[in-house]
Design a protein around this motif. Sequence first.
Motif, PDB file in Angstrom:
ATOM      1  N   VAL A 218      46.004  87.028  50.568  1.00 26.20           N
ATOM      2  CA  VAL A 218      44.993  86.916  48.883  1.00 26.20           C
ATOM      3  C   VAL A 218      44.484  89.008  49.200  1.00 26.20           C
ATOM      4  CG1 VAL A 218      43.949  87.619  47.534  1.00 26.20           C
ATOM      5  CG2 VAL A 218      45.401  85.419  48.064  1.00 26.20           C
ATOM      6  N   VAL A 219      44.536  89.618  49.097  1.00 28.88           N
ATOM      7  CA  VAL A 219      43.762  91.090  48.930  1.00 28.88           C
ATOM      8  C   VAL A 219      42.890  91.563  47.186  1.00 28.88           C
ATOM      9  CG1 VAL A 219      43.342  93.550  48.424  1.00 28.88           C
ATOM     10  CG2 VAL A 219      45.824  92.826  50.375  1.00 28.88           C
ATOM     11  N   ILE A 220      41.356  91.499  47.890  1.00 32.26           N
ATOM     12  CA  ILE A 220      40.810  90.916  46.595  1.00 32.26           C
ATOM     13  C   ILE A 220      40.408  92.758  45.730  1.00 32.26           C
ATOM     14  CG2 ILE A 220      38.768  90.464  46.036  1.00 32.26           C
ATOM     15  CD1 ILE A 220      40.468  87.682  46.567  1.00 32.26           C
ATOM     16  N   PRO A 221      40.543  92.565  44.947  1.00 31.17           N
ATOM     17  CA  PRO A 221      40.636  94.289  44.424  1.00 31.17           C
ATOM     18  C   PRO A 221      38.884  94.587  44.587  1.00 31.17           C
ATOM     19  CG  PRO A 221      42.111  92.826  42.760  1.00 31.17           C
ATOM     20  CD  PRO A 221      41.174  91.525  43.894  1.00 31.17           C
ATOM     21  N   LYS A 222      39.053  95.838  44.534  1.00 26.50           N
ATOM     22  CA  LYS A 222      37.726  96.509  45.170  1.00 26.50           C
ATOM     23  C   LYS A 222      36.879  96.339  43.373  1.00 26.50           C
ATOM     24  CE  LYS A 222      39.310 100.038  47.969  1.00 26.50           C
ATOM     25  NZ  LYS A 222      39.241 101.450  48.046  1.00 26.50           N
ATOM     26  N   CYS A 223      36.700  96.035  42.383  1.00 24.84           N
ATOM     27  CA  CYS A 223      36.320  95.555  41.129  1.00 24.84           C
ATOM     28  C   CYS A 223      36.143  94.342  41.331  1.00 24.84           C
ATOM     29  CB  CYS A 223      37.338  95.725  40.561  1.00 24.84           C
ATOM     30  SG  CYS A 223      38.529  94.574  39.973  1.00 24.84           S
ATOM     31  N   VAL A 224      36.078  93.360  42.508  1.00 22.00           N
ATOM     32  CA  VAL A 224      35.826  92.179  42.248  1.00 22.00           C
ATOM     33  C   VAL A 224      33.950  92.071  42.489  1.00 22.00           C
ATOM     34  CG1 VAL A 224      35.779  90.235  42.971  1.00 22.00           C
ATOM     35  CG2 VAL A 224      38.059  90.877  42.141  1.00 22.00           C
ATOM     36  N   LYS A 225      32.883  91.573  42.018  1.00 19.95           N
ATOM     37  CA  LYS A 225      31.680  91.600  42.526  1.00 19.95           C
ATOM     38  C   LYS A 225      31.540  90.212  42.860  1.00 19.95           C
ATOM     39  CE  LYS A 225      30.305  96.261  40.273  1.00 19.95           C
ATOM     40  NZ  LYS A 225      29.306  96.553  39.291  1.00 19.95           N
ATOM     41  N   THR A 226      32.064  88.651  42.374  1.00 19.57           N
ATOM     42  CA  THR A 226      32.275  87.889  41.803  1.00 19.57           C
ATOM     43  C   THR A 226      33.243  87.321  42.830  1.00 19.57           C
ATOM     44  OG1 THR A 226      30.320  87.513  40.846  1.00 19.57           O
ATOM     45  CG2 THR A 226      30.595  85.664  41.302  1.00 19.57           C
ATOM     46  N   ILE A 227      33.684  85.822  43.520  1.00 19.09           N
ATOM     47  CA  ILE A 227      34.246  85.086  44.164  1.00 19.09           C
ATOM     48  C   ILE A 227      34.216  83.354  42.705  1.00 19.09           C
ATOM     49  CG2 ILE A 227      35.791  83.760  45.031  1.00 19.09           C
ATOM     50  CD1 ILE A 227      36.149  86.308  47.871  1.00 19.09           C
ATOM     51  N   PHE A 232      39.773  79.203  45.892  1.00 17.90           N
ATOM     52  CA  PHE A 232      40.659  79.473  47.101  1.00 17.90           C
ATOM     53  C   PHE A 232      40.696  77.498  46.823  1.00 17.90           C
ATOM     54  CE2 PHE A 232      39.765  83.666  46.609  1.00 17.90           C
ATOM     55  CZ  PHE A 232      41.187  84.013  46.673  1.00 17.90           C
ATOM     56  N   TYR A 233      39.674  77.138  46.713  1.00 14.74           N
ATOM     57  CA  TYR A 233      39.362  75.340  47.020  1.00 14.74           C
ATOM     58  C   TYR A 233      40.874  75.032  47.320  1.00 14.74           C
ATOM     59  CZ  TYR A 233      37.758  70.152  47.211  1.00 14.74           C
ATOM     60  OH  TYR A 233      37.791  68.930  47.441  1.00 14.74           O
ATOM     61  N   GLY A 234      41.269  74.460  48.494  1.00 18.95           N
ATOM     62  CA  GLY A 234      41.870  73.294  49.487  1.00 18.95           C
ATOM     63  C   GLY A 234      43.638  74.171  49.354  1.00 18.95           C
ATOM     64  N   CYS A 235      43.195  75.528  49.520  1.00 22.21           N
ATOM     65  CA  CYS A 235      44.230  76.537  49.879  1.00 22.21           C
ATOM     66  C   CYS A 235      44.598  76.370  51.922  1.00 22.21           C
ATOM     67  CB  CYS A 235      43.932  78.147  49.146  1.00 22.21           C
ATOM     68  SG  CYS A 235      43.597  77.999  47.841  1.00 22.21           S
ATOM     69  N   LYS A 240      44.684  84.886  55.521  1.00 20.68           N
ATOM     70  CA  LYS A 240      43.672  85.990  55.691  1.00 20.68           C
ATOM     71  C   LYS A 240      43.386  86.153  54.125  1.00 20.68           C
ATOM     72  CE  LYS A 240      44.733  90.966  57.094  1.00 20.68           C
ATOM     73  NZ  LYS A 240      46.013  91.975  57.293  1.00 20.68           N
ATOM     74  N   ILE A 241      42.108  86.555  54.411  1.00 22.65           N
ATOM     75  CA  ILE A 241      41.347  87.396  52.805  1.00 22.65           C
ATOM     76  C   ILE A 241      40.974  89.088  53.420  1.00 22.65           C
ATOM     77  CG2 ILE A 241      39.791  85.674  53.011  1.00 22.65           C
ATOM     78  CD1 ILE A 241      40.529  86.030  50.178  1.00 22.65           C
ATOM     79  N   ASP A 242      41.398  89.700  52.078  1.00 19.77           N
ATOM     80  CA  ASP A 242      40.470  91.013  52.984  1.00 19.77           C
ATOM     81  C   ASP A 242      40.228  90.929  51.476  1.00 19.77           C
ATOM     82  OD1 ASP A 242      42.473  91.607  54.812  1.00 19.77           O
ATOM     83  OD2 ASP A 242      43.949  92.425  54.187  1.00 19.77           O
ATOM     84  N   ILE A 243      38.607  91.334  51.851  1.00 20.21           N
ATOM     85  CA  ILE A 243      37.482  91.422  50.975  1.00 20.21           C
ATOM     86  C   ILE A 243      36.868  92.769  51.595  1.00 20.21           C
ATOM     87  CG2 ILE A 243      34.916  90.987  50.358  1.00 20.21           C
ATOM     88  CD1 ILE A 243      36.050  87.955  51.279  1.00 20.21           C
ATOM     89  N   HIS A 244      36.742  94.062  49.777  1.00 23.95           N
ATOM     90  CA  HIS A 244      35.998  95.296  49.831  1.00 23.95           C
ATOM     91  C   HIS A 244      34.433  94.932  49.842  1.00 23.95           C
ATOM     92  CE1 HIS A 244      39.753  96.866  49.554  1.00 23.95           C
ATOM     93  NE2 HIS A 244      40.109  96.178  48.618  1.00 23.95           N
ATOM     94  N   LEU A 261      42.010  79.099  57.407  1.00 21.53           N
ATOM     95  CA  LEU A 261      41.114  80.428  57.323  1.00 21.53           C
ATOM     96  C   LEU A 261      40.768  81.065  58.919  1.00 21.53           C
ATOM     97  CD1 LEU A 261      40.569  83.372  55.659  1.00 21.53           C
ATOM     98  CD2 LEU A 261      38.594  81.696  55.113  1.00 21.53           C
ATOM     99  N   ASP A 262      41.500  81.748  59.308  1.00 26.33           N
ATOM    100  CA  ASP A 262      40.690  82.485  60.721  1.00 26.33           C
ATOM    101  C   ASP A 262      39.339  83.649  60.568  1.00 26.33           C
ATOM    102  OD1 ASP A 262      41.826  84.434  60.747  1.00 26.33           O
ATOM    103  OD2 ASP A 262      43.447  84.626  62.579  1.00 26.33           O
ATOM    104  N   SER A 263      39.232  84.014  59.633  1.00 25.32           N
ATOM    105  CA  SER A 263      38.304  84.831  59.629  1.00 25.32           C
ATOM    106  C   SER A 263      38.041  85.804  58.088  1.00 25.32           C
ATOM    107  CB  SER A 263      38.458  85.868  60.594  1.00 25.32           C
ATOM    108  OG  SER A 263      39.720  87.687  60.182  1.00 25.32           O
ATOM    109  N   ILE A 264      36.589  86.070  57.897  1.00 25.95           N
ATOM    110  CA  ILE A 264      35.809  86.716  56.819  1.00 25.95           C
ATOM    111  C   ILE A 264      34.996  87.131  56.936  1.00 25.95           C
ATOM    112  CG2 ILE A 264      34.677  84.629  55.878  1.00 25.95           C
ATOM    113  CD1 ILE A 264      36.128  84.793  53.575  1.00 25.95           C
ATOM    114  N   PHE A 265      35.882  88.450  56.379  1.00 22.72           N
ATOM    115  CA  PHE A 265      34.270  89.676  57.062  1.00 22.72           C
ATOM    116  C   PHE A 265      33.439  89.635  55.623  1.00 22.72           C
ATOM    117  CE2 PHE A 265      32.366  94.050  56.142  1.00 22.72           C
ATOM    118  CZ  PHE A 265      31.872  94.283  56.770  1.00 22.72           C
ATOM    119  N   LEU A 266      32.307  89.349  55.499  1.00 28.11           N
ATOM    120  CA  LEU A 266      31.166  89.304  54.355  1.00 28.11           C
ATOM    121  C   LEU A 266      29.748  90.481  54.067  1.00 28.11           C
ATOM    122  CD1 LEU A 266      29.422  85.775  54.658  1.00 28.11           C
ATOM    123  CD2 LEU A 266      31.474  86.833  53.275  1.00 28.11           C
TER     124      LEU A 266
END
Length: 398
Positions: A218-227, A232-235, A240-244, A261-266
Motif C-alpha cells: 500500500v502507498v499511503i497518500p501524502k495527504c494522510v496525517k493519521t493512520i 491494517f490489523y491482521g493484514c 511493504k508500506i510506503d509512508i510519506h 511486514l519487514d520494514s516501516i519508516f517513521l
Amino acid sequence: GGLFTADTSKLIRLVANGDYELDGRIDSLFVSAFYGCKNLTSLKIPASVTYIEDEVFSYCPNLEKIEVEASNPNFVTVDGVLFDSTKKKLLCYPAKRKGEYTIPETVETIGVSAFANCTELSYIKIPNNVSLIDKYAFKSCTGLKNVEFPQNIRGISTAAFANCTGLVSVVMPDTVKSMGQSLFEGCSNLKSVLLPIVFKGSSLPDYMFYGCTSLDSVVIPKCVKTIGMYAFYGCIGLTKIDIHNNLQSVSDYAFMNCQVLDSIFLPKTLSYVGEFAFANCLNLTIYSELESEPGYYVEYWNISGCPVVWGCAASNEGDDDNDDTAIFVDNAENVVNIYAFNNAIVVDNANADVFVYDVMGKLVAKDMSNDQRVEMHIQRAGVYIVKAGNATQRVVVR
C-alpha cells in the motif's frame, strides 16, 4: 403474522414467505421490517406506502423481485429493483439476482445496504452521475470481483465493500473526498488498492483494511496525517508500506498482526504512536528519523520489541527476484547500501563494523575492517539481519 403500530399503518416486523403482497392500509415500512425472511421470493408494495426506512430487506437471500403499484407517488421499480420516485436513489437490489447489473444513468446515490449480501452479483456498472455510495451498500457481495468507480464519485461510506471476498484490486479515483471506516474490512482476496491523492479529514479510516489477508503493498497518500485504529490489523500478507514525511499519528493497533511486514519508516513529524501499533509483527524492523525514542510515544507502542533503527531516513530501491536492497541515509549524509547478491551479502559505504545474524539472533558472520565496501559470502540460503553502524536491514540470501 407481524408486528405493527396500534393503527396497523406502520409495519415494524413481519415474517413473510413466497410471493407476498402488502396490505393497502400500510403507509410505512420500518427498519428491518422483513429482516431475515429467508423464504420471501417477491414483494408487492401498494400505493399507500410513502415511507421506507433503510435496510428493510436485510438478509432476504431468496428475494428475486420487488414490485410497486404504479400509482405510488414515492417509489418505483425497474426490472424488480427498487428506487425512489425520481430514480436518483437506488434503494434495494434483490439479493437472489445473479450476474451483471448496470445501474441506470439517473442514479446519483446508492442507498444503505442496497446490494448487501447479493452473493451472486458478479459485476456492477456504476454510472458517472453517482456521487455517493452509502454505508454497507455492497457489503458481503462475495461474488463481486471488480468495481469500476465513476469519475464523479465523492463519498464512499462505512463498510460499503466490507466482506467482498471476491475483490482482488481497487482503484479509487481522485474525486473521492470522504471514506468511511471498515471500507474494505474482511476483503480477504484484495491484493492491491490505489487510494485517492487527497481526501477529507486527512485520516486513513479506522478498520479500513482490517483482515485483508492478501493485501501485499500500500502507498499511503501524502495527504494522510493519521493512520486509524486497526487500519491494517491482521493484514498477514502485507510486506511493504510506503509512508510519506508528513504523517503525524499512527493509532492503536494500526499494524497489529502484520506478520510478514519487514520494514516501516517513521518520520520525525510523528507526534503519536499508539498502543500495540506493531504488536505481533514478527519480521518487522522499524526505521525512525528521530535520534531516539521520544517520550510522547505510548508506552506499549512497540510491545513485541521489534528492532528499531534511530536516526535515519530510508527508501527502498531495486527490489526484484535476485536481490534485496535497502538504502539508509544517516544524519551525516553517509549513504549505506545493504543488499544480498547471489550467495553474498554486500554493504556499500559501510565504513563501520558489519555483523550478520540469523533469524534466531545467532552471529553468523562479521567484518571488522571498516572498509568502504564489504562483501561476505554466506554458505546457507536464508533470512539474515545485517547491522552496519547505525544501519540495520533484513536480507534474503538465495
